[in-house]
Design a protein around this motif. Structure first.
Motif, PDB file in Angstrom:
ATOM      1  N   LYS A  46       0.823  -1.206   0.000  1.00  8.34           N
ATOM      2  CA  LYS A  46       0.000   0.000   0.000  1.00  8.34           C
ATOM      3  C   LYS A  46       0.860   1.259   0.000  1.00  8.34           C
ATOM      4  O   LYS A  46       0.449   2.296  -0.539  1.00  8.34           O
ATOM      5  CB  LYS A  46      -0.949  -0.008   1.205  1.00  8.34           C
ATOM      6  N   CYS A  47       2.046   1.198   0.587  1.00  7.46           N
ATOM      7  CA  CYS A  47       2.989   2.319   0.489  1.00  7.46           C
ATOM      8  C   CYS A  47       3.491   2.472  -0.935  1.00  7.46           C
ATOM      9  O   CYS A  47       3.680   3.597  -1.431  1.00  7.46           O
ATOM     10  CB  CYS A  47       4.160   2.123   1.442  1.00  7.46           C
ATOM     11  N   ILE A  48       3.694   1.351  -1.613  1.00  2.00           N
ATOM     12  CA  ILE A  48       4.194   1.386  -2.984  1.00  2.00           C
ATOM     13  C   ILE A  48       3.136   1.923  -3.942  1.00  2.00           C
ATOM     14  O   ILE A  48       3.443   2.717  -4.842  1.00  2.00           O
ATOM     15  CB  ILE A  48       4.682  -0.011  -3.413  1.00  2.00           C
ATOM     16  N   TYR A  49       1.859   1.522  -3.734  1.00  3.34           N
ATOM     17  CA  TYR A  49       0.844   2.024  -4.673  1.00  3.34           C
ATOM     18  C   TYR A  49       0.001   3.165  -4.095  1.00  3.34           C
ATOM     19  O   TYR A  49      -1.096   3.442  -4.543  1.00  3.34           O
ATOM     20  CB  TYR A  49      -0.011   0.897  -5.249  1.00  3.34           C
ATOM     21  N   ARG A  50       0.532   3.864  -3.106  1.00  2.00           N
ATOM     22  CA  ARG A  50       0.077   5.193  -2.692  1.00  2.00           C
ATOM     23  C   ARG A  50      -1.233   5.217  -1.923  1.00  2.00           C
ATOM     24  O   ARG A  50      -1.867   6.261  -1.809  1.00  2.00           O
ATOM     25  CB  ARG A  50      -0.006   6.150  -3.887  1.00  2.00           C
ATOM     26  N   ILE A  51      -1.645   4.098  -1.367  1.00  2.00           N
ATOM     27  CA  ILE A  51      -2.791   4.129  -0.466  1.00  2.00           C
ATOM     28  C   ILE A  51      -2.357   4.635   0.909  1.00  2.00           C
ATOM     29  O   ILE A  51      -3.105   5.329   1.606  1.00  2.00           O
ATOM     30  CB  ILE A  51      -3.426   2.722  -0.351  1.00  2.00           C
ATOM     31  N   LEU A  52      -1.136   4.288   1.308  1.00  2.00           N
ATOM     32  CA  LEU A  52      -0.570   4.759   2.566  1.00  2.00           C
ATOM     33  C   LEU A  52       0.677   5.605   2.289  1.00  2.00           C
ATOM     34  O   LEU A  52       1.414   5.344   1.332  1.00  2.00           O
ATOM     35  CB  LEU A  52      -0.183   3.578   3.462  1.00  2.00           C
ATOM     36  N   LYS A  53       0.902   6.589   3.136  1.00  2.00           N
ATOM     37  CA  LYS A  53       2.105   7.411   3.044  1.00  2.00           C
ATOM     38  C   LYS A  53       3.043   7.030   4.168  1.00  2.00           C
ATOM     39  O   LYS A  53       2.691   7.150   5.353  1.00  2.00           O
ATOM     40  CB  LYS A  53       1.749   8.892   3.137  1.00  2.00           C
ATOM     41  N   PRO A  54       4.227   6.535   3.847  1.00  2.00           N
ATOM     42  CA  PRO A  54       5.155   6.119   4.911  1.00  2.00           C
ATOM     43  C   PRO A  54       5.624   7.298   5.743  1.00  2.00           C
ATOM     44  O   PRO A  54       5.668   8.437   5.271  1.00  2.00           O
ATOM     45  CB  PRO A  54       6.305   5.473   4.140  1.00  2.00           C
ATOM     46  N   ASN A  55       5.988   6.999   6.989  1.00  2.00           N
ATOM     47  CA  ASN A  55       6.550   8.030   7.855  1.00  2.00           C
ATOM     48  C   ASN A  55       7.946   8.440   7.405  1.00  2.00           C
ATOM     49  O   ASN A  55       8.384   9.567   7.649  1.00  2.00           O
ATOM     50  CB  ASN A  55       6.615   7.533   9.298  1.00  2.00           C
ATOM     51  N   MET A  60      10.654   4.584  -5.495  1.00  2.00           N
ATOM     52  CA  MET A  60      11.205   5.098  -6.749  1.00  2.00           C
ATOM     53  C   MET A  60      10.704   4.267  -7.922  1.00  2.00           C
ATOM     54  O   MET A  60      10.708   3.032  -7.859  1.00  2.00           O
ATOM     55  CB  MET A  60      12.731   5.059  -6.718  1.00  2.00           C
ATOM     56  N   LEU A  61      10.276   4.921  -8.982  1.00  2.00           N
ATOM     57  CA  LEU A  61       9.915   4.271 -10.239  1.00  2.00           C
ATOM     58  C   LEU A  61      10.913   4.716 -11.291  1.00  2.00           C
ATOM     59  O   LEU A  61      10.957   5.902 -11.657  1.00  2.00           O
ATOM     60  CB  LEU A  61       8.493   4.645 -10.672  1.00  2.00           C
ATOM     61  N   ASP A  62      11.727   3.780 -11.759  1.00  2.00           N
ATOM     62  CA  ASP A  62      12.789   4.100 -12.723  1.00  2.00           C
ATOM     63  C   ASP A  62      13.638   5.275 -12.247  1.00  2.00           C
ATOM     64  O   ASP A  62      14.002   6.165 -13.026  1.00  2.00           O
ATOM     65  CB  ASP A  62      12.197   4.393 -14.105  1.00  2.00           C
ATOM     66  N   GLY A  63      13.942   5.290 -10.945  1.00  2.00           N
ATOM     67  CA  GLY A  63      14.830   6.310 -10.399  1.00  2.00           C
ATOM     68  C   GLY A  63      14.170   7.620 -10.042  1.00  2.00           C
ATOM     69  O   GLY A  63      14.832   8.521  -9.511  1.00  2.00           O
ATOM     70  N   SER A  64      12.846   7.763 -10.320  1.00  2.00           N
ATOM     71  CA  SER A  64      12.137   9.003 -10.006  1.00  2.00           C
ATOM     72  C   SER A  64      11.284   8.806  -8.754  1.00  2.00           C
ATOM     73  O   SER A  64      10.583   7.790  -8.647  1.00  2.00           O
ATOM     74  CB  SER A  64      11.241   9.426 -11.171  1.00  2.00           C
ATOM     75  N   PRO A  65      11.317   9.751  -7.816  1.00  2.00           N
ATOM     76  CA  PRO A  65      10.524   9.602  -6.595  1.00  2.00           C
ATOM     77  C   PRO A  65       9.033   9.576  -6.890  1.00  2.00           C
ATOM     78  O   PRO A  65       8.507  10.443  -7.596  1.00  2.00           O
ATOM     79  CB  PRO A  65      10.901  10.837  -5.765  1.00  2.00           C
ATOM     80  N   LEU A  66       8.350   8.584  -6.353  1.00  2.00           N
ATOM     81  CA  LEU A  66       6.908   8.461  -6.562  1.00  2.00           C
ATOM     82  C   LEU A  66       6.171   9.680  -6.034  1.00  2.00           C
ATOM     83  O   LEU A  66       5.184  10.138  -6.629  1.00  2.00           O
ATOM     84  CB  LEU A  66       6.407   7.189  -5.865  1.00  2.00           C
ATOM     85  N   GLN A  67       6.642  10.242  -4.923  1.00  2.00           N
ATOM     86  CA  GLN A  67       5.946  11.369  -4.300  1.00  2.00           C
ATOM     87  C   GLN A  67       5.958  12.619  -5.179  1.00  2.00           C
ATOM     88  O   GLN A  67       5.131  13.528  -4.989  1.00  2.00           O
ATOM     89  CB  GLN A  67       6.575  11.691  -2.951  1.00  2.00           C
ATOM     90  N   MET A  69       5.426  12.519  -8.427  1.00  2.00           N
ATOM     91  CA  MET A  69       4.568  12.269  -9.586  1.00  2.00           C
ATOM     92  C   MET A  69       3.115  12.563  -9.250  1.00  2.00           C
ATOM     93  O   MET A  69       2.679  12.383  -8.112  1.00  2.00           O
ATOM     94  CB  MET A  69       4.676  10.801 -10.029  1.00  2.00           C
ATOM     95  N   SER A  70       2.372  13.006 -10.254  1.00  2.00           N
ATOM     96  CA  SER A  70       0.928  13.097 -10.086  1.00  2.00           C
ATOM     97  C   SER A  70       0.355  11.691 -10.024  1.00  2.00           C
ATOM     98  O   SER A  70       0.986  10.728 -10.468  1.00  2.00           O
ATOM     99  CB  SER A  70       0.303  13.858 -11.257  1.00  2.00           C
ATOM    100  N   TYR A  71      -0.844  11.572  -9.465  1.00  2.00           N
ATOM    101  CA  TYR A  71      -1.483  10.260  -9.402  1.00  2.00           C
ATOM    102  C   TYR A  71      -1.752   9.720 -10.808  1.00  2.00           C
ATOM    103  O   TYR A  71      -1.646   8.513 -11.048  1.00  2.00           O
ATOM    104  CB  TYR A  71      -2.773  10.335  -8.590  1.00  2.00           C
ATOM    105  N   ARG A  72      -2.081  10.593 -11.731  1.00  2.00           N
ATOM    106  CA  ARG A  72      -2.306  10.156 -13.110  1.00  2.00           C
ATOM    107  C   ARG A  72      -1.024   9.609 -13.727  1.00  2.00           C
ATOM    108  O   ARG A  72      -1.035   8.571 -14.390  1.00  2.00           O
ATOM    109  CB  ARG A  72      -2.848  11.317 -13.954  1.00  2.00           C
ATOM    110  N   SER A  73       0.089  10.279 -13.482  1.00  2.00           N
ATOM    111  CA  SER A  73       1.366   9.824 -14.036  1.00  2.00           C
ATOM    112  C   SER A  73       1.771   8.468 -13.483  1.00  2.00           C
ATOM    113  O   SER A  73       2.201   7.578 -14.221  1.00  2.00           O
ATOM    114  CB  SER A  73       2.470  10.850 -13.752  1.00  2.00           C
ATOM    115  N   SER A  74       1.636   8.298 -12.160  1.00  2.00           N
ATOM    116  CA  SER A  74       2.021   7.008 -11.576  1.00  2.00           C
ATOM    117  C   SER A  74       1.062   5.903 -12.005  1.00  2.00           C
ATOM    118  O   SER A  74       1.464   4.746 -12.124  1.00  2.00           O
ATOM    119  CB  SER A  74       2.092   7.109 -10.050  1.00  2.00           C
ATOM    120  N   ALA A  75      -0.202   6.242 -12.265  1.00  2.00           N
ATOM    121  CA  ALA A  75      -1.175   5.242 -12.711  1.00  2.00           C
ATOM    122  C   ALA A  75      -0.906   4.780 -14.135  1.00  2.00           C
ATOM    123  O   ALA A  75      -1.394   3.727 -14.551  1.00  2.00           O
ATOM    124  CB  ALA A  75      -2.589   5.797 -12.609  1.00  2.00           C
TER     125      ALA A  75
END
Length: 251
Positions: A46-55, A60-67, A69-75
């Motif tokens: 859930k941390c990886i697919y953005r349901i939860l935000k880790p403390n 990272m997706l291909d070296g880019s921080p997930l945080q 990215m927009s939700y549309r971009s990560s989707a």
């Protein structure tokens, strides 16, 4: 696509669920997460697919921080097949799968012939094409799970995240679903309950226990009598069949 979760920490109140957990999946690698109930597998996903935000920590997706990215971009990069899927409205199977096309659509853009072709192909891939006009809510748990996989396929992403995707399936459809996923030629990160399923399909396995990584490696390196005893407190025997496939027998 390469995916990594680095030093992920997450707490619920005073209880620390994930304790500086790091995992990674190389491009087109099938990575499994195993461990007893409550070990943190679903929480990590859930941390990886953005349901939860880790403390603390980052994904990272291909070296880019997930945080960043927009939700549309990560989707557009990562699709999810979760354990539980509830809808408050009476959607048809085709409508549920069409939801997988939403990251590729502009605001209020209507679905077009290409979208419907992608959806029909996804339903055929999971063997649910004859259910396209059925109400999603009337399906069995196993049928619903196959539709949710079709929705993820319609999303056309280079990465799939699966949270114990075979829980509601009989053995025929467990093997069918994971064979489909294995043949997609995409990066896969999956929590898996059945150790024999993990041995059959995973390129690499991470073992979670009490919120930490207890072991990591290829199935033959990880799934040993000693480790199974340490993690699950059960005795087992690891054998090979005539084709060289390993199997775990619980004694």
């Amino acid at each position: 696509m390469k995916v990594s979760a680095d030093n992920i920490r997450l707490s619920y109140g005073a209880e620390e669920i994930l304790k500086s957990v790091s995992i990674g999946a190389e491009d087109k690698e099938f990575v499994g997460l195993i461990g007893p109930n409550g070990s943190g597998k679903s929480t990590l996903l859930k941390c990886i697919y953005r349901i939860l935000k880790p403390n603390d920590g980052c994904v990272m997706l291909d070296g880019s921080p997930l945080q960043d990215m927009s939700y549309r971009s990560s989707a557009k990069k990562m699709a999810v097949v979760a354990q539980h899927n509830y809808y408050n409205f009476d959607f048809s199977v085709r409508e549920v799968v069409l939801m997988g096309r939403s990251p590729h659509k502009k605001a209020i853009e209507r679905d077009n012939a290409r979208d419907y072709a992608i959806v029909d192909n996804a339903l055929c891939t999971v063997g649910m094409e004859r259910f396209a006009d059925r109400s999603f809510s009337t399906l069995s748990g196993g049928e619903q799970q196959r539709v949710i996989l079709a929705r993820a396929l319609a999303q056309q992403t280079p990465c799939l995240v699966l949270d114990e995707p075979t829980n509601h399936l009989d053995i025929t459809h467990q093997l069918q679903l994971l064979k489909i996923v294995k043949n997609l030629n995409v990066t896969v990160i999956s929590a898996i309950h059945d150790l024999n399923i993990a041995a059959m399909f995973c390129d690499r396995i991470y073992v979670l226990k009490d919120g930490i990584i207890a072991a990591e490696g290829a199935p033959r390196e990880v799934l040993t009598r000693k480790l199974i005893k340490e993690i699950y407190q059960v005795e087992s025997e690891v054998v090979e069949d005539s084709r060289g496939q390993m199997h775990i027998l619980f004694t």
